[in-house]
Write a protein that holds these residues in place. Structure first.
Motif, PDB file in Angstrom:
ATOM      1  N   VAL A   1      39.493  49.727  18.249  1.00 46.09           N
ATOM      2  CA  VAL A   1      38.076  49.886  18.595  1.00 46.09           C
ATOM      3  C   VAL A   1      37.262  48.899  17.765  1.00 46.09           C
ATOM      4  O   VAL A   1      37.681  48.483  16.682  1.00 46.09           O
ATOM      5  N   LEU A   2      36.097  48.557  18.294  1.00 46.41           N
ATOM      6  CA  LEU A   2      35.156  47.705  17.559  1.00 46.41           C
ATOM      7  C   LEU A   2      34.017  48.595  17.083  1.00 46.41           C
ATOM      8  O   LEU A   2      33.312  49.197  17.897  1.00 46.41           O
ATOM      9  N   VAL A   3      33.854  48.688  15.772  1.00 43.36           N
ATOM     10  CA  VAL A   3      32.784  49.513  15.204  1.00 43.36           C
ATOM     11  C   VAL A   3      31.648  48.597  14.763  1.00 43.36           C
ATOM     12  O   VAL A   3      31.881  47.622  14.037  1.00 43.36           O
ATOM     13  N   ARG A   4      30.424  48.879  15.222  1.00 46.58           N
ATOM     14  CA  ARG A   4      29.234  48.200  14.720  1.00 46.58           C
ATOM     15  C   ARG A   4      28.767  49.014  13.517  1.00 46.58           C
ATOM     16  O   ARG A   4      28.286  50.142  13.667  1.00 46.58           O
ATOM     17  N   ASN A   5      28.942  48.489  12.317  1.00 49.94           N
ATOM     18  CA  ASN A   5      28.501  49.217  11.133  1.00 49.94           C
ATOM     19  C   ASN A   5      26.978  49.278  11.097  1.00 49.94           C
ATOM     20  O   ASN A   5      26.304  48.259  11.302  1.00 49.94           O
ATOM     21  N   ILE A   6      26.463  50.454  10.823  1.00 50.93           N
ATOM     22  CA  ILE A   6      25.004  50.628  10.713  1.00 50.93           C
ATOM     23  C   ILE A   6      24.623  50.824   9.242  1.00 50.93           C
ATOM     24  O   ILE A   6      23.698  50.193   8.740  1.00 50.93           O
ATOM     25  N   TYR A   7      25.366  51.676   8.545  1.00 51.48           N
ATOM     26  CA  TYR A   7      25.146  51.881   7.109  1.00 51.48           C
ATOM     27  C   TYR A   7      26.432  51.564   6.349  1.00 51.48           C
ATOM     28  O   TYR A   7      27.519  51.978   6.764  1.00 51.48           O
ATOM     29  N   LEU A   8      26.284  50.871   5.223  1.00 49.28           N
ATOM     30  CA  LEU A   8      27.409  50.641   4.309  1.00 49.28           C
ATOM     31  C   LEU A   8      27.168  51.479   3.059  1.00 49.28           C
ATOM     32  O   LEU A   8      26.028  51.604   2.594  1.00 49.28           O
TER      33      LEU A   8
ATOM     34  N   PHE B   1      33.211  52.625   2.471  1.00 48.60           N
ATOM     35  CA  PHE B   1      32.925  53.529   3.581  1.00 48.60           C
ATOM     36  C   PHE B   1      31.738  52.969   4.346  1.00 48.60           C
ATOM     37  O   PHE B   1      30.847  52.334   3.763  1.00 48.60           O
ATOM     38  N   ALA B   2      31.742  53.225   5.649  1.00 47.17           N
ATOM     39  CA  ALA B   2      30.615  52.801   6.472  1.00 47.17           C
ATOM     40  C   ALA B   2      30.469  53.793   7.612  1.00 47.17           C
ATOM     41  O   ALA B   2      31.409  54.532   7.943  1.00 47.17           O
ATOM     42  N   ALA B   3      29.266  53.815   8.169  1.00 41.90           N
ATOM     43  CA  ALA B   3      29.003  54.656   9.342  1.00 41.90           C
ATOM     44  C   ALA B   3      28.449  53.764  10.432  1.00 41.90           C
ATOM     45  O   ALA B   3      27.615  52.889  10.155  1.00 41.90           O
ATOM     46  N   GLY B   4      28.926  53.956  11.654  1.00 41.38           N
ATOM     47  CA  GLY B   4      28.446  53.105  12.738  1.00 41.38           C
ATOM     48  C   GLY B   4      28.774  53.698  14.091  1.00 41.38           C
ATOM     49  O   GLY B   4      29.084  54.888  14.210  1.00 41.38           O
ATOM     50  N   ARG B   5      28.670  52.840  15.097  1.00 42.81           N
ATOM     51  CA  ARG B   5      28.928  53.252  16.480  1.00 42.81           C
ATOM     52  C   ARG B   5      30.016  52.387  17.070  1.00 42.81           C
ATOM     53  O   ARG B   5      30.071  51.186  16.781  1.00 42.81           O
TER      54      ARG B   5
ATOM     55  N   THR C   1      30.473  56.401  20.493  1.00 45.50           N
ATOM     56  CA  THR C   1      30.839  57.447  19.528  1.00 45.50           C
ATOM     57  C   THR C   1      30.393  57.022  18.123  1.00 45.50           C
ATOM     58  O   THR C   1      30.634  55.897  17.700  1.00 45.50           O
ATOM     59  N   LYS C   2      29.767  57.972  17.403  1.00 47.84           N
ATOM     60  CA  LYS C   2      29.370  57.697  16.008  1.00 47.84           C
ATOM     61  C   LYS C   2      30.553  58.048  15.102  1.00 47.84           C
ATOM     62  O   LYS C   2      31.109  59.154  15.217  1.00 47.84           O
ATOM     63  N   VAL C   3      30.904  57.119  14.228  1.00 51.80           N
ATOM     64  CA  VAL C   3      32.113  57.303  13.422  1.00 51.80           C
ATOM     65  C   VAL C   3      31.891  56.850  11.981  1.00 51.80           C
ATOM     66  O   VAL C   3      30.987  56.062  11.694  1.00 51.80           O
ATOM     67  N   THR C   4      32.750  57.361  11.101  1.00 44.14           N
ATOM     68  CA  THR C   4      32.800  56.858   9.720  1.00 44.14           C
ATOM     69  C   THR C   4      34.232  56.448   9.406  1.00 44.14           C
ATOM     70  O   THR C   4      35.182  56.896  10.061  1.00 44.14           O
ATOM     71  N   GLY C   5      34.363  55.626   8.407  1.00 45.79           N
ATOM     72  CA  GLY C   5      35.696  55.210   7.974  1.00 45.79           C
ATOM     73  C   GLY C   5      35.579  54.138   6.908  1.00 45.79           C
ATOM     74  O   GLY C   5      34.471  53.758   6.508  1.00 45.79           O
TER      75      GLY C   5
ATOM     76  N   GLY D   1      34.567  48.661   5.527  1.00 42.61           N
ATOM     77  CA  GLY D   1      34.297  47.474   4.708  1.00 42.61           C
ATOM     78  C   GLY D   1      32.855  47.003   4.804  1.00 42.61           C
ATOM     79  O   GLY D   1      32.102  47.383   5.704  1.00 42.61           O
ATOM     80  N   TRP D   2      32.495  46.158   3.829  1.00 45.87           N
ATOM     81  CA  TRP D   2      31.141  45.587   3.785  1.00 45.87           C
ATOM     82  C   TRP D   2      31.071  44.446   4.796  1.00 45.87           C
ATOM     83  O   TRP D   2      31.289  43.269   4.454  1.00 45.87           O
ATOM     84  N   GLN D   3      30.804  44.755   6.049  1.00 46.61           N
ATOM     85  CA  GLN D   3      30.706  43.746   7.104  1.00 46.61           C
ATOM     86  C   GLN D   3      29.954  44.358   8.280  1.00 46.61           C
ATOM     87  O   GLN D   3      29.794  45.575   8.368  1.00 46.61           O
ATOM     88  N   ASP D   4      29.490  43.481   9.191  1.00 44.85           N
ATOM     89  CA  ASP D   4      28.745  43.959  10.358  1.00 44.85           C
ATOM     90  C   ASP D   4      29.632  44.728  11.316  1.00 44.85           C
ATOM     91  O   ASP D   4      29.236  45.741  11.871  1.00 44.85           O
ATOM     92  N   TYR D   5      30.827  44.176  11.557  1.00 51.93           N
ATOM     93  CA  TYR D   5      31.726  44.745  12.559  1.00 51.93           C
ATOM     94  C   TYR D   5      33.105  44.967  11.945  1.00 51.93           C
ATOM     95  O   TYR D   5      33.555  44.159  11.124  1.00 51.93           O
TER      96      TYR D   5
END
Ligand SMILES: NC(=O)c1ccc[n+]([C@@H]2O[C@H](COP(=O)([O-])OP(=O)(O)OC[C@H]3O[C@@H](n4cnc5c(N)ncnc54)[C@H](OP(=O)(O)O)[C@@H]3O)[C@@H](O)[C@H]2O)c1
Length: 338
Positions: free
Chosen positions: A39-46, A75-79, A92-96, A99-103
């Protein structure tokens, strides 16, 4: 997908102690195509954690050091923005540990959890509903075993874990004493987080203030700092006290080994128990802890504070800032709108 550009914060060199801005570099790279199951996660919060000091240290502790040139572990939270895992649809909103990156391109199995509390801000999934909250819940309730009427003392009391520990102790009928650095954080402890008393460890009369705040003795000490703060608390233990060793923020490094008064006589005379833990060993407890935390948040019994830094450019200096005590509440980096 290939047009997306990923800004990444890499570990550029190995810091001798607390990582500073110059130990990181920000680069851009294309986002790879997804393979089946990814999956490709767009990180919203790091997330920014004091533990990152240990994650980048040369010596492995409970996890392998982040490699030089690798994306900083976080850890990051994104969609989910694209998916080749049928169980994880787009949106889907997910955490995991993205890493410190956009995607982040990850296997679906690398998702730590789906964030299903739609009434709570996504940012809370990294703080009060994330590692900080579950750490406070597990460390205090399982290891500290507080009983109503007992006195619970917490260090880094104005921070993400500490503020939660104090409030959970109060919810369980305990008297709470917070230790924090500076008058603003001391006030925050009492006025916002409801500690019965708070002590500023940066004042010359810290020992006297602490003695006054702990007149009836200390039954549970939730230790986030070690060092001189903890040495001072040890002098006030009650018989049967529990000391929960959660963090060592004031211990600069293991080389040279930190020096200080020894604790054995306190432990023996007070028949006290001192226990350390790493929350990652207790992932089976997260769901129950989150149920309690969400309920207390919804009931207004638990409040939280977040300090949100806008933009990935803040990341390289963000851990050093925690060790300068700059943060008021959980430190997060926001990359895009939620
Ligand atoms: N065991 C585990 O599994 C686990 C899991 C999560 C977190 N933790 C630990 O929990 C503690 C709190 O983490 P957090 O995420 O909630 O961070 P936080 O408290 O929100 O931020 C860190 C705070 O540490 C304090 N600090 C920094 N350097 C210090 C020093 N030399 N002496 C005393 N205090 C110092 C600062 O507060 P002041 O301005 O008040 O000094 C700073 O704001 C950390 O030690 C962390 O490593 C442990």
């Amino acid at each position: 997908m290939s047009q997306r550009v990923n800004r990444q914060v890499l570990l550029a060199s190995r810091p001798p102690g607390i990582p500073q801005a110059e130990h990181f570099e920000i680069v851009t790279s294309p986002v790879p195509e997804l393979q089946p199951g990814e999956v490709l996660v767009r990180n919203i919060y790091l997330s920014v954690e004091p533990a990152m000091r240990g994650w980048v240290a040369a010596v492995a502790n409970y996890s392998e050091p982040v490699a030089i040139g690798a994306v900083m572990r976080s850890f990051a939270a994104g969609r989910i923005e694209a998916s080749r895992d049928p169980a994880l649809p787009v949106g889907t909103k997910v955490t995991g540990l993205f890493g410190w990156q956009d995607y982040a391109v990850v296997q679906g199995t690398a998702i730590e959890r789906r964030v299903e509390e739609d009434d709570l801000p996504l940012s809370t999934s990294l703080g009060v509903m994330g590692i900080n909250g579950v750490t406070a819940h597990f460390g205090l309730l399982e290891l500290g075993q507080p009983k109503a009427g007992e006195t619970v003392v917490v260090s880094t009391a104005a921070g993400a874990v500490g503020s939660c520990v104090g409030q959970i102790a109060r919810i369980h009928g305990c008297r709470t004493v917070g230790i924090a650095g500076g008058p603003d954080k001391r006030a925050l402890c009492v006025e916002r987080f409801g500690f019965d008393a708070a002590v500023d460890y940066k004042t010359d009369d810290f020992a006297e203030q602490l003695a006054k705040a702990c007149e009836g003795g200390v039954d549970v000490y939730y230790d986030n700092t070690a060092g001189a703060i903890s040495d001072a608390v040890m002098a006030h233990l009650n018989v049967g006290a529990r000391i929960v060793v959660c963090g060592t923020a004031s211990v600069a490094s293991w080389n040279p080994a930190p020096q200080g008064p020894r604790v054995e006589r306190h432990l023996l005379v007070k028949r006290a128990r001192m226990q350390g833990f790493v929350i990652f060993d207790h992932a089976d407890r997260y769901p129950a802890a989150r149920r309690d935390l969400a309920q207390w948040l919804r009931e207004g019994k638990l409040v939280y504070l977040e300090e949100v830094l806008d933009g990935i450019a803040h990341a390289p200096d963000a851990v050093a800032g925690l060790y300068r005590g700059e943060n008021l509440g959980k430190r997060l980096i926001r990359l895009t709108d939620d």
